[in-house]
Write a protein that holds these residues in place. Structure first.
Motif, PDB file in Angstrom:
ATOM      1  N   HIS A  10      45.256  -7.229  -3.568  1.00  0.00           N
ATOM      2  CA  HIS A  10      46.471  -6.515  -3.225  1.00  0.00           C
ATOM      3  C   HIS A  10      47.485  -6.482  -4.371  1.00  0.00           C
ATOM      4  CE1 HIS A  10      44.828  -7.222   0.799  1.00  0.00           C
ATOM      5  NE2 HIS A  10      45.631  -6.264   1.233  1.00  0.00           N
ATOM      6  N   ASP A 101      39.539   6.194   6.779  1.00  0.00           N
ATOM      7  CA  ASP A 101      39.710   4.769   7.055  1.00  0.00           C
ATOM      8  C   ASP A 101      38.984   4.361   8.329  1.00  0.00           C
ATOM      9  OD1 ASP A 101      40.846   2.235   6.312  1.00  0.00           O
ATOM     10  OD2 ASP A 101      42.227   2.449   8.002  1.00  0.00           O
ATOM     11  N   ARG A 268      44.593   1.105   1.548  1.00  0.00           N
ATOM     12  CA  ARG A 268      43.510   0.460   2.302  1.00  0.00           C
ATOM     13  C   ARG A 268      42.159   1.050   1.924  1.00  0.00           C
ATOM     14  NH1 ARG A 268      44.459   0.712   8.555  1.00  0.00           N
ATOM     15  NH2 ARG A 268      46.383  -0.324   7.890  1.00  0.00           N
TER      16      ARG A 268
END
Length: 273
Positions: A10, A101, A268
């Motif tokens: 991240h 996603d 993501r």
């Protein structure tokens, strides 16, 4: 759970600003933006820098005029924002990334269940439609969100805060049928109970009522199904442009909501590439 591996995954160190797009994120986003015309004057600024500037405004909460000099001129960035806003590009990108996603998570691309709730926020002196929410004691607007059962934003809308939930939900539900026609069930809280919402579309409505509060409960309690919308509002609330509704028009407010959802999904999906 944060571990050294997830922190590295991240981390956005090495970027000029934390809001800038990484190479992986840009590879996903670039095909979804308007292509350069085949004739006429060439673009003076790369579209990646335009996107970085828009996301910077959203994340930092600054006005267009306060964009750092490292970005294209603020008038150019704002003109592009208006073009993407009026063309429904932010909504279209969000739609594409939601399906990406969901497939990444091993689910069907189009959801069959959704959760709906609203969030009242204050407005500023910039003007535009607004109203007084007597329940929340807020003079401003309501953000109405339809999310899937994992909390991905499906259909987002703004309207004056004096419009009750049972009046604001039907337009949201009708707007969702174009892009999300396979939704067969919508979970809502008791504020949406009544025929007005139940008969708005062919989507059956399931009212999730607040459970009886235990005597030993302290603080926040998670409510089944409904909590995913609250988590979505918390996710987009990391963007300071959304701390209040600073926009003079509903169109701009909606565009920033979809842009905030795009940031979540884009990061993501890029991390899984």
């Amino acid at each position: 759970m944060w571990t050294p591996a997830t922190r590295r995954q991240h981390s956005r160190t090495g970027l000029r600003y934390a809001s800038d797009l990484t190479d992986d994120e840009w590879r996903i986003l670039e095909p979804l933006l308007p292509a350069a015309p085949g004739r006429g004057r060439r673009r003076a600024w790369p579209l990646r820098e335009i996107a970085n500037a828009i996301f910077y405004v959203l994340r930092a909460g600054c006005t267009w005029r306060l964009l750092p000099d490292s970005f294209p001129p603020w008038r150019t960035v704002y003109r592009w924002f208006v073009r993407l806003r009026d063309g429904g590009v932010f909504e279209a990108i969000n739609h594409h990334l939601v399906m990406l996603d969901r497939e990444r998570a091993g689910r069907e691309a189009s959801p069959t269940a959704a959760v709906i709730d609203s969030q009242s926020v204050k407005t500023t002196e910039s003007g535009g439609p607004r109203g007084y929410d007597a329940g929340k004691k807020i003079n401003g607007r309501k953000r109405h969100a339809m999310v899937d059962t994992d909390g991905r934003g499906l259909t987002l809308d703004n309207h004056p805060a004096n419009i009750q939930d049972r009046d604001g939900a039907p337009p949201l539900m009708r707007a969702s049928r174009c892009r999300w026609p396979f939704v067969r069930l919508a979970f809502m809280d008791s504020g949406y109970a009544g025929d007005r919402v139940a008969n708005a579309t062919t989507i059956p409505v399931a009212i999730v009522r607040k459970p009886n509060k235990p005597k030993n409960q302290v603080g926040f309690a998670v409510h089944a199904r409904r909590w995913v919308v609250e988590r979505f509002f918390a996710w987009i609330g990391r963007n300071r442009r959304l701390a209040k509704d600073f926009e003079a028009t509903i169109a701009s407010a909606n565009a920033f909501l979809y842009a905030a959802s795009v940031i979540i999904l884009l990061r993501r999906v890029a991390r899984s590439v």
